[in-house]
Design an enzyme around this catalytic site. Structure first.
Site, PDB file in Angstrom:
ATOM      1  N   THR A  14      49.600  49.390  -1.532  1.00 47.46           N
ATOM      2  CA  THR A  14      50.463  48.677  -2.351  1.00 47.46           C
ATOM      3  C   THR A  14      52.001  49.498  -2.626  1.00 47.46           C
ATOM      4  OG1 THR A  14      49.007  47.337  -3.597  1.00 47.46           O
ATOM      5  CG2 THR A  14      51.193  47.227  -4.319  1.00 47.46           C
ATOM      6  N   VAL A  15      51.868  50.536  -3.062  1.00 38.88           N
ATOM      7  CA  VAL A  15      52.875  51.478  -3.383  1.00 38.88           C
ATOM      8  C   VAL A  15      53.342  51.891  -1.956  1.00 38.88           C
ATOM      9  CG1 VAL A  15      54.041  53.563  -4.411  1.00 38.88           C
ATOM     10  CG2 VAL A  15      52.216  52.108  -5.614  1.00 38.88           C
ATOM     11  N   LYS A  98      49.372  60.023 -11.122  1.00 39.65           N
ATOM     12  CA  LYS A  98      49.463  60.373 -12.668  1.00 39.65           C
ATOM     13  C   LYS A  98      48.056  61.489 -13.065  1.00 39.65           C
ATOM     14  CE  LYS A  98      47.613  56.192 -12.500  1.00 39.65           C
ATOM     15  NZ  LYS A  98      47.818  55.149 -11.953  1.00 39.65           N
ATOM     16  N   GLY A 180      44.526  39.734 -10.066  1.00 35.66           N
ATOM     17  CA  GLY A 180      45.000  41.093  -9.733  1.00 35.66           C
ATOM     18  C   GLY A 180      45.372  42.243 -10.544  1.00 35.66           C
ATOM     19  N   GLU A 183      41.596  45.883 -12.448  1.00 35.37           N
ATOM     20  CA  GLU A 183      40.454  46.225 -11.185  1.00 35.37           C
ATOM     21  C   GLU A 183      39.218  45.685 -11.532  1.00 35.37           C
ATOM     22  OE1 GLU A 183      41.578  47.999  -8.418  1.00 35.37           O
ATOM     23  OE2 GLU A 183      43.480  48.737  -9.098  1.00 35.37           O
ATOM     24  N   LYS A 198      49.028  59.845 -18.352  1.00 32.24           N
ATOM     25  CA  LYS A 198      50.818  59.639 -18.239  1.00 32.24           C
ATOM     26  C   LYS A 198      51.357  60.366 -19.453  1.00 32.24           C
ATOM     27  CE  LYS A 198      50.512  55.318 -15.534  1.00 32.24           C
ATOM     28  NZ  LYS A 198      50.514  53.597 -15.509  1.00 32.24           N
ATOM     29  N   GLY A 296      53.670  48.213  -9.590  1.00 29.06           N
ATOM     30  CA  GLY A 296      53.985  46.984  -8.414  1.00 29.06           C
ATOM     31  C   GLY A 296      54.570  47.724  -7.382  1.00 29.06           C
TER      32      GLY A 296
END
Length: 423
Positions: A14-15, A98, A180, A183, A198, A296
Protein backbone atom coordinates in the site's frame (compact mmCIF):
# COMPACT_ATOMS: atom_id res chain seq x y z
CA UNK A 1 16.68 16.20 -16.37
CA UNK A 2 20.29 15.04 -16.34
CA UNK A 3 21.80 13.40 -13.27
CA UNK A 4 18.56 12.30 -11.64
CA UNK A 5 18.93 11.01 -8.07
CA UNK A 6 18.55 7.23 -8.12
CA UNK A 7 16.02 5.72 -5.70
CA UNK A 8 15.50 2.11 -4.62
CA UNK A 9 12.27 0.91 -2.99
CA UNK A 10 11.97 -2.11 -0.70
CA UNK A 11 8.30 -2.98 -0.65
CA UNK A 12 5.50 -2.25 -3.09
CA UNK A 13 2.47 -2.74 -0.90
CA UNK A 14 0.00 0.00 0.00
CA UNK A 15 2.63 2.53 1.04
CA UNK A 16 5.21 1.50 -1.55
CA UNK A 17 2.64 1.89 -4.31
CA UNK A 18 1.76 5.38 -3.08
CA UNK A 19 5.45 6.33 -2.98
CA UNK A 20 6.03 5.00 -6.50
CA UNK A 21 3.05 6.89 -7.93
CA UNK A 22 3.95 10.11 -6.11
CA UNK A 23 7.61 10.10 -7.17
CA UNK A 24 6.57 9.88 -10.82
CA UNK A 25 5.53 13.54 -10.51
CA UNK A 26 9.10 14.70 -9.83
CA UNK A 27 11.65 15.01 -12.61
CA UNK A 28 14.77 15.13 -10.42
CA UNK A 29 14.46 11.57 -9.11
CA UNK A 30 14.24 8.14 -10.72
CA UNK A 31 13.22 4.83 -9.19
CA UNK A 32 15.69 2.36 -10.67
CA UNK A 33 14.90 -0.78 -8.66
CA UNK A 34 12.07 -2.14 -6.51
CA UNK A 35 12.18 -5.22 -4.28
CA UNK A 36 8.94 -7.15 -3.76
CA UNK A 37 7.99 -10.39 -2.05
CA UNK A 38 6.16 -11.83 -5.06
CA UNK A 39 7.20 -10.77 -8.56
CA UNK A 40 4.16 -12.44 -10.10
CA UNK A 41 1.58 -10.46 -8.14
CA UNK A 42 -0.70 -8.31 -10.30
CA UNK A 43 -0.32 -4.63 -9.43
CA UNK A 44 -2.61 -1.74 -10.27
CA UNK A 45 0.22 0.60 -11.20
CA UNK A 46 0.12 2.22 -14.66
CA UNK A 47 3.32 2.04 -16.72
CA UNK A 48 5.22 0.02 -14.12
CA UNK A 49 8.45 -1.25 -15.69
CA UNK A 50 8.64 -4.94 -14.80
CA UNK A 51 12.37 -4.93 -15.55
CA UNK A 52 13.14 -2.95 -12.39
CA UNK A 53 11.32 -5.44 -10.14
CA UNK A 54 13.30 -7.97 -8.10
CA UNK A 55 12.35 -10.44 -5.39
CA UNK A 56 15.78 -10.10 -3.78
CA UNK A 57 15.90 -7.00 -1.57
CA UNK A 58 19.67 -7.28 -1.23
CA UNK A 59 19.97 -6.42 -4.92
CA UNK A 60 18.54 -3.01 -4.04
CA UNK A 61 20.76 -2.25 -1.06
CA UNK A 62 23.86 -3.52 -2.91
CA UNK A 63 23.09 -1.64 -6.14
CA UNK A 64 25.95 0.90 -6.56
CA UNK A 65 23.73 3.15 -8.69
CA UNK A 66 21.18 3.77 -5.91
CA UNK A 67 21.74 6.76 -3.61
CA UNK A 68 18.61 6.61 -1.43
CA UNK A 69 16.78 3.50 -0.22
CA UNK A 70 13.18 3.65 1.02
CA UNK A 71 12.38 0.69 3.31
CA UNK A 72 8.62 0.09 3.33
CA UNK A 73 8.17 -3.53 4.42
CA UNK A 74 7.90 -3.18 8.20
CA UNK A 75 8.98 -5.61 10.92
CA UNK A 76 12.45 -5.97 12.36
CA UNK A 77 13.94 -8.60 10.06
CA UNK A 78 15.06 -8.53 7.35
CA UNK A 79 14.44 -4.75 7.46
CA UNK A 80 17.14 -4.07 10.06
CA UNK A 81 19.87 -5.93 8.18
CA UNK A 82 18.77 -4.45 4.86
CA UNK A 83 18.98 -0.90 6.20
CA UNK A 84 22.39 -1.49 7.79
CA UNK A 85 23.64 -2.98 4.53
CA UNK A 86 22.34 0.02 2.59
CA UNK A 87 24.08 2.42 4.99
CA UNK A 88 27.34 0.44 4.86
CA UNK A 89 27.13 0.73 1.06
CA UNK A 90 26.93 4.52 1.27
CA UNK A 91 23.19 5.05 0.88
CA UNK A 92 20.86 7.32 2.81
CA UNK A 93 17.66 5.70 4.10
CA UNK A 94 14.02 6.65 4.49
CA UNK A 95 11.80 4.29 6.49
CA UNK A 96 8.21 4.03 7.70
CA UNK A 97 9.10 1.23 10.13
CA UNK A 98 7.86 2.14 13.62
CA UNK A 99 8.61 -1.27 15.16
CA UNK A 100 12.20 -1.24 13.96
CA UNK A 101 12.82 2.26 15.28
CA UNK A 102 11.29 1.48 18.68
CA UNK A 103 13.32 -1.71 19.11
CA UNK A 104 16.60 -0.90 17.35
CA UNK A 105 16.61 2.87 16.80
CA UNK A 106 19.66 3.55 18.95
CA UNK A 107 21.85 1.03 17.14
CA UNK A 108 20.53 2.09 13.76
CA UNK A 109 21.13 5.82 14.24
CA UNK A 110 24.58 5.25 15.73
CA UNK A 111 25.49 3.06 12.76
CA UNK A 112 24.24 5.72 10.33
CA UNK A 113 26.27 8.43 12.09
CA UNK A 114 29.43 6.29 11.95
CA UNK A 115 28.97 6.11 8.18
CA UNK A 116 27.87 9.77 7.84
CA UNK A 117 24.47 8.83 6.47
CA UNK A 118 20.99 9.99 7.47
CA UNK A 119 17.93 7.91 8.33
CA UNK A 120 14.65 9.83 8.05
CA UNK A 121 11.37 8.41 9.36
CA UNK A 122 8.57 10.98 9.25
CA UNK A 123 6.07 8.33 8.10
CA UNK A 124 6.83 5.99 11.02
CA UNK A 125 5.02 7.96 13.71
CA UNK A 126 1.77 9.45 12.42
CA UNK A 127 1.47 8.58 8.72
CA UNK A 128 0.74 11.74 6.79
CA UNK A 129 0.89 14.14 9.76
CA UNK A 130 4.09 16.26 9.65
CA UNK A 131 5.60 15.74 13.08
CA UNK A 132 9.28 14.81 13.34
CA UNK A 133 10.63 17.55 11.09
CA UNK A 134 8.52 20.27 12.78
CA UNK A 135 9.76 19.13 16.21
CA UNK A 136 13.37 19.18 15.06
CA UNK A 137 13.14 22.47 13.17
CA UNK A 138 10.38 25.02 13.77
CA UNK A 139 9.67 23.76 17.33
CA UNK A 140 13.35 23.26 18.19
CA UNK A 141 13.28 26.29 20.48
CA UNK A 142 10.71 24.64 22.74
CA UNK A 143 11.06 22.46 25.80
CA UNK A 144 8.35 19.89 25.09
CA UNK A 145 7.23 18.21 28.31
CA UNK A 146 3.95 16.53 27.43
CA UNK A 147 2.49 14.52 24.55
CA UNK A 148 -1.06 13.21 24.29
CA UNK A 149 -1.81 11.44 21.03
CA UNK A 150 -4.12 9.17 19.08
CA UNK A 151 -1.66 7.22 16.95
CA UNK A 152 -3.61 4.21 15.72
CA UNK A 153 -6.43 4.56 13.23
CA UNK A 154 -7.75 1.01 13.67
CA UNK A 155 -8.43 1.36 17.38
CA UNK A 156 -9.79 4.88 16.97
CA UNK A 157 -12.19 3.62 14.30
CA UNK A 158 -13.36 0.78 16.54
CA UNK A 159 -13.88 3.04 19.57
CA UNK A 160 -15.70 5.64 17.48
CA UNK A 161 -18.08 3.04 16.03
CA UNK A 162 -18.68 1.55 19.49
CA UNK A 163 -19.55 5.03 20.71
CA UNK A 164 -21.80 5.99 17.80
CA UNK A 165 -23.58 2.63 17.47
CA UNK A 166 -23.45 1.54 21.14
CA UNK A 167 -22.10 -1.72 19.71
CA UNK A 168 -19.84 -4.32 21.29
CA UNK A 169 -16.10 -4.45 20.66
CA UNK A 170 -16.35 -7.84 18.93
CA UNK A 171 -19.09 -6.72 16.55
CA UNK A 172 -17.24 -3.56 15.52
CA UNK A 173 -13.95 -5.45 15.12
CA UNK A 174 -15.55 -7.76 12.56
CA UNK A 175 -16.91 -4.74 10.69
CA UNK A 176 -13.47 -3.06 10.76
CA UNK A 177 -11.87 -6.22 9.39
CA UNK A 178 -14.45 -6.44 6.59
CA UNK A 179 -13.67 -2.83 5.62
CA UNK A 180 -9.92 -3.42 5.69
CA UNK A 181 -9.30 -1.10 8.66
CA UNK A 182 -8.28 -4.00 10.90
CA UNK A 183 -5.98 -6.91 10.11
CA UNK A 184 -7.12 -10.53 10.23
CA UNK A 185 -4.92 -10.75 13.33
CA UNK A 186 -5.55 -7.33 14.93
CA UNK A 187 -3.37 -7.87 18.02
CA UNK A 188 -0.72 -5.32 17.04
CA UNK A 189 -3.34 -2.59 16.90
CA UNK A 190 -5.98 -3.48 19.50
CA UNK A 191 -3.50 -4.45 22.22
CA UNK A 192 -1.61 -1.17 21.80
CA UNK A 193 1.68 -2.46 20.34
CA UNK A 194 1.54 -0.19 17.29
CA UNK A 195 0.87 2.93 19.36
CA UNK A 196 3.59 1.91 21.85
CA UNK A 197 6.19 1.69 19.06
CA UNK A 198 5.22 5.15 17.85
CA UNK A 199 5.14 6.93 21.22
CA UNK A 200 8.52 5.39 22.11
CA UNK A 201 10.20 7.11 19.17
CA UNK A 202 8.12 10.29 19.41
CA UNK A 203 8.94 10.76 23.11
CA UNK A 204 12.62 10.11 22.41
CA UNK A 205 12.65 12.89 19.80
CA UNK A 206 10.52 15.36 21.76
CA UNK A 207 12.31 14.91 25.10
CA UNK A 208 15.78 14.51 23.58
CA UNK A 209 16.35 11.43 25.75
CA UNK A 210 16.18 7.79 24.71
CA UNK A 211 12.99 6.06 25.80
CA UNK A 212 13.24 2.28 26.03
CA UNK A 213 10.29 0.32 24.64
CA UNK A 214 10.43 -2.23 27.46
CA UNK A 215 9.69 0.58 29.95
CA UNK A 216 6.57 1.78 28.13
CA UNK A 217 3.33 0.63 29.81
CA UNK A 218 0.85 -0.81 27.32
CA UNK A 219 -2.82 -1.74 27.55
CA UNK A 220 -5.27 -2.31 24.71
CA UNK A 221 -8.97 -1.69 24.06
CA UNK A 222 -10.38 -5.23 24.16
CA UNK A 223 -12.04 -4.77 27.57
CA UNK A 224 -13.98 -1.63 26.61
CA UNK A 225 -17.76 -2.20 26.67
CA UNK A 226 -20.74 -0.25 25.28
CA UNK A 227 -21.74 0.39 28.92
CA UNK A 228 -18.42 2.17 29.49
CA UNK A 229 -18.98 4.30 26.40
CA UNK A 230 -22.44 5.28 27.61
CA UNK A 231 -21.25 6.10 31.12
CA UNK A 232 -18.34 8.16 29.81
CA UNK A 233 -20.64 10.20 27.58
CA UNK A 234 -23.04 10.90 30.44
CA UNK A 235 -20.16 12.24 32.53
CA UNK A 236 -18.74 14.44 29.75
CA UNK A 237 -16.00 12.18 28.37
CA UNK A 238 -15.08 10.12 25.31
CA UNK A 239 -13.02 6.92 25.54
CA UNK A 240 -9.90 6.93 23.35
CA UNK A 241 -6.71 4.87 23.15
CA UNK A 242 -4.17 7.49 24.19
CA UNK A 243 -0.42 7.34 23.67
CA UNK A 244 0.96 9.54 26.42
CA UNK A 245 4.41 10.83 27.36
CA UNK A 246 5.18 13.33 30.07
CA UNK A 247 8.23 14.63 31.89
CA UNK A 248 7.65 15.17 35.62
CA UNK A 249 9.24 17.91 37.71
CA UNK A 250 12.28 15.67 38.29
CA UNK A 251 12.80 15.16 34.56
CA UNK A 252 11.61 11.54 34.68
CA UNK A 253 9.59 10.23 31.74
CA UNK A 254 6.14 8.66 32.15
CA UNK A 255 5.42 6.99 28.80
CA UNK A 256 2.44 4.71 28.22
CA UNK A 257 -0.42 3.58 25.99
CA UNK A 258 -3.85 2.76 27.38
CA UNK A 259 -7.53 3.71 27.06
CA UNK A 260 -8.51 7.00 28.72
CA UNK A 261 -11.63 8.96 29.44
CA UNK A 262 -10.86 12.20 27.61
CA UNK A 263 -12.89 15.28 28.60
CA UNK A 264 -15.10 16.54 25.78
CA UNK A 265 -13.45 19.94 26.25
CA UNK A 266 -10.20 18.46 24.85
CA UNK A 267 -9.43 18.31 21.12
CA UNK A 268 -8.54 14.61 21.21
CA UNK A 269 -12.07 13.73 22.36
CA UNK A 270 -13.33 14.80 18.92
CA UNK A 271 -10.75 12.94 16.79
CA UNK A 272 -12.87 10.19 15.27
CA UNK A 273 -12.68 7.16 12.98
CA UNK A 274 -9.25 6.61 11.34
CA UNK A 275 -7.96 10.14 11.94
CA UNK A 276 -4.86 10.55 14.14
CA UNK A 277 -3.84 13.56 16.22
CA UNK A 278 -0.93 14.63 18.40
CA UNK A 279 -1.06 17.34 21.07
CA UNK A 280 2.34 18.68 22.10
CA UNK A 281 2.73 20.88 25.17
CA UNK A 282 5.86 22.90 25.76
CA UNK A 283 7.45 26.28 26.40
CA UNK A 284 7.18 28.82 24.88
CA UNK A 285 4.65 27.58 22.34
CA UNK A 286 2.07 26.30 24.84
CA UNK A 287 -0.20 23.63 23.33
CA UNK A 288 -0.16 22.62 19.67
CA UNK A 289 -2.32 19.90 18.05
CA UNK A 290 -1.52 18.38 14.67
CA UNK A 291 -4.20 16.19 13.13
CA UNK A 292 -4.69 14.27 9.91
CA UNK A 293 -4.65 10.84 8.27
CA UNK A 294 -2.39 8.50 10.20
CA UNK A 295 -2.16 5.79 7.55
CA UNK A 296 -3.10 4.95 3.97
CA UNK A 297 -1.45 4.89 0.56
CA UNK A 298 -1.04 8.57 -0.21
CA UNK A 299 -0.98 10.13 3.30
CA UNK A 300 1.95 7.91 4.31
CA UNK A 301 3.55 8.35 0.89
CA UNK A 302 3.42 12.10 1.48
CA UNK A 303 5.75 11.75 4.46
CA UNK A 304 8.05 9.22 2.77
CA UNK A 305 8.43 11.33 -0.36
CA UNK A 306 8.95 14.46 1.74
CA UNK A 307 11.88 12.74 3.47
CA UNK A 308 13.31 11.54 0.15
CA UNK A 309 13.17 15.03 -1.32
CA UNK A 310 14.75 16.53 1.81
CA UNK A 311 17.76 14.27 1.22
CA UNK A 312 17.75 14.96 -2.52
CA UNK A 313 17.92 18.71 -1.89
CA UNK A 314 21.13 18.26 0.13
CA UNK A 315 23.00 15.78 -2.07
CA UNK A 316 26.04 17.37 -3.70
CA UNK A 317 25.75 20.52 -1.59
CA UNK A 318 27.42 19.35 1.61
CA UNK A 319 29.41 16.45 3.03
CA UNK A 320 27.24 16.40 6.17
CA UNK A 321 23.55 16.23 5.25
CA UNK A 322 20.65 17.50 7.37
CA UNK A 323 22.44 17.99 10.71
CA UNK A 324 19.23 19.09 12.48
CA UNK A 325 17.51 15.81 11.58
CA UNK A 326 20.23 13.55 12.98
CA UNK A 327 20.08 11.72 16.28
CA UNK A 328 21.64 13.68 19.16
CA UNK A 329 20.62 11.66 22.20
CA UNK A 330 23.40 11.16 24.71
CA UNK A 331 21.41 9.78 27.66
CA UNK A 332 18.60 7.39 28.44
CA UNK A 333 15.45 8.80 29.98
CA UNK A 334 14.86 7.83 33.59
CA UNK A 335 11.45 6.18 33.44
CA UNK A 336 8.58 6.25 35.92
CA UNK A 337 6.99 2.87 36.57
CA UNK A 338 3.22 2.83 36.06
CA UNK A 339 2.72 1.82 39.72
CA UNK A 340 4.23 5.14 40.85
CA UNK A 341 2.10 7.35 38.60
CA UNK A 342 -0.83 9.43 39.79
CA UNK A 343 -4.11 9.25 37.91
CA UNK A 344 -7.84 9.77 38.18
CA UNK A 345 -9.83 6.59 37.53
CA UNK A 346 -13.16 5.46 36.17
CA UNK A 347 -14.28 2.24 37.83
CA UNK A 348 -17.26 0.10 36.81
CA UNK A 349 -18.46 -2.47 39.35
CA UNK A 350 -21.37 -4.92 39.28
CA UNK A 351 -22.42 -5.52 42.91
CA UNK A 352 -25.10 -7.30 44.87
CA UNK A 353 -27.90 -4.87 45.66
CA UNK A 354 -27.48 -5.16 49.39
CA UNK A 355 -26.98 -2.75 52.27
CA UNK A 356 -23.48 -1.48 52.87
CA UNK A 357 -22.01 -2.13 49.40
CA UNK A 358 -21.38 1.55 48.70
CA UNK A 359 -19.84 1.86 52.14
CA UNK A 360 -17.47 -1.04 51.45
CA UNK A 361 -16.29 0.61 48.24
CA UNK A 362 -15.74 3.89 50.06
CA UNK A 363 -13.90 2.16 52.94
CA UNK A 364 -11.54 0.24 50.62
CA UNK A 365 -10.72 3.50 48.84
CA UNK A 366 -10.26 5.41 52.10
CA UNK A 367 -7.91 2.72 53.44
CA UNK A 368 -5.75 3.12 50.34
CA UNK A 369 -5.56 6.92 50.24
CA UNK A 370 -8.12 7.27 47.45
CA UNK A 371 -10.67 10.10 47.48
CA UNK A 372 -13.85 9.72 45.44
CA UNK A 373 -15.05 12.45 43.12
CA UNK A 374 -18.36 10.66 42.44
CA UNK A 375 -20.10 7.35 42.96
CA UNK A 376 -23.34 6.45 41.18
CA UNK A 377 -25.55 3.36 41.55
CA UNK A 378 -28.24 2.57 39.01
CA UNK A 379 -29.94 -0.10 36.90
CA UNK A 380 -30.85 -2.41 39.77
CA UNK A 381 -32.04 -5.71 38.30
CA UNK A 382 -31.85 -9.40 39.15
CA UNK A 383 -30.51 -8.52 42.58
CA UNK A 384 -27.48 -6.65 41.25
CA UNK A 385 -26.60 -3.02 40.64
CA UNK A 386 -24.20 -1.19 38.34
CA UNK A 387 -21.94 1.16 40.26
CA UNK A 388 -19.77 3.78 38.57
CA UNK A 389 -16.95 5.44 40.48
CA UNK A 390 -14.72 8.38 39.52
CA UNK A 391 -11.76 8.99 41.81
CA UNK A 392 -9.65 12.02 42.52
CA UNK A 393 -5.92 11.85 41.74
CA UNK A 394 -4.29 8.88 43.47
CA UNK A 395 -1.36 6.51 43.08
CA UNK A 396 -1.72 3.61 40.66
CA UNK A 397 -0.34 1.17 43.24
CA UNK A 398 -3.01 2.30 45.74
CA UNK A 399 -5.74 1.87 43.15
CA UNK A 400 -4.56 -1.68 42.40
CA UNK A 401 -4.67 -2.53 46.12
CA UNK A 402 -8.27 -1.34 46.24
CA UNK A 403 -9.09 -3.46 43.19
CA UNK A 404 -7.70 -6.52 45.01
CA UNK A 405 -10.04 -5.82 47.92
CA UNK A 406 -13.03 -5.45 45.59
CA UNK A 407 -12.22 -8.71 43.82
CA UNK A 408 -11.98 -10.61 47.11
CA UNK A 409 -15.33 -9.33 48.46
CA UNK A 410 -18.25 -11.66 47.73
CA UNK A 411 -20.78 -8.83 47.87
CA UNK A 412 -19.03 -7.13 44.94
CA UNK A 413 -19.73 -9.50 42.07
CA UNK A 414 -17.30 -8.12 39.47
CA UNK A 415 -14.97 -5.25 38.67
CA UNK A 416 -15.94 -4.72 35.03
CA UNK A 417 -13.39 -2.11 34.07
CA UNK A 418 -10.76 0.28 35.34
CA UNK A 419 -9.95 3.14 32.94
CA UNK A 420 -7.70 6.09 33.65
CA UNK A 421 -9.13 9.60 33.24
CA UNK A 422 -7.24 12.40 31.48
CA UNK A 423 -6.79 15.33 33.81
Amino acid sequence: MENKIKIGLIGLGTVGTGVYKTLQEFDNVEIVQIAVHNKNKKRNIPNLDENIITDNAYEVVNNPEIQIVAELIGGTEPAFDLIKTAIANGKHVVTANKELLAKHGEELFNFAEEHNKVVLYEAAIAGGIPLIMPIKTILAGNKINKIKAILNGTTNYILTKMDVQQASYNDVLVEAQDLGYAETNPTGDVEGFDAAYKITTLATIAFNKRVKLENVYREGITKIRPQDMKAANEMGYKIKLIASAELNKNGEADVRVHPMLVPKTKTLAHIDYVTNAVTLTGHPVGEVTLSGPGAGEFPTASSVVGDILAIVSELGRTDYLLPMMRCRHSENAKMVDISETENKYYLSITANNSMGVIGKIGKACEDNNISLASIVQKEVKDGSADITVITELCKEKDMQKAIEIFNSDNSLMKVNNLIRVQV
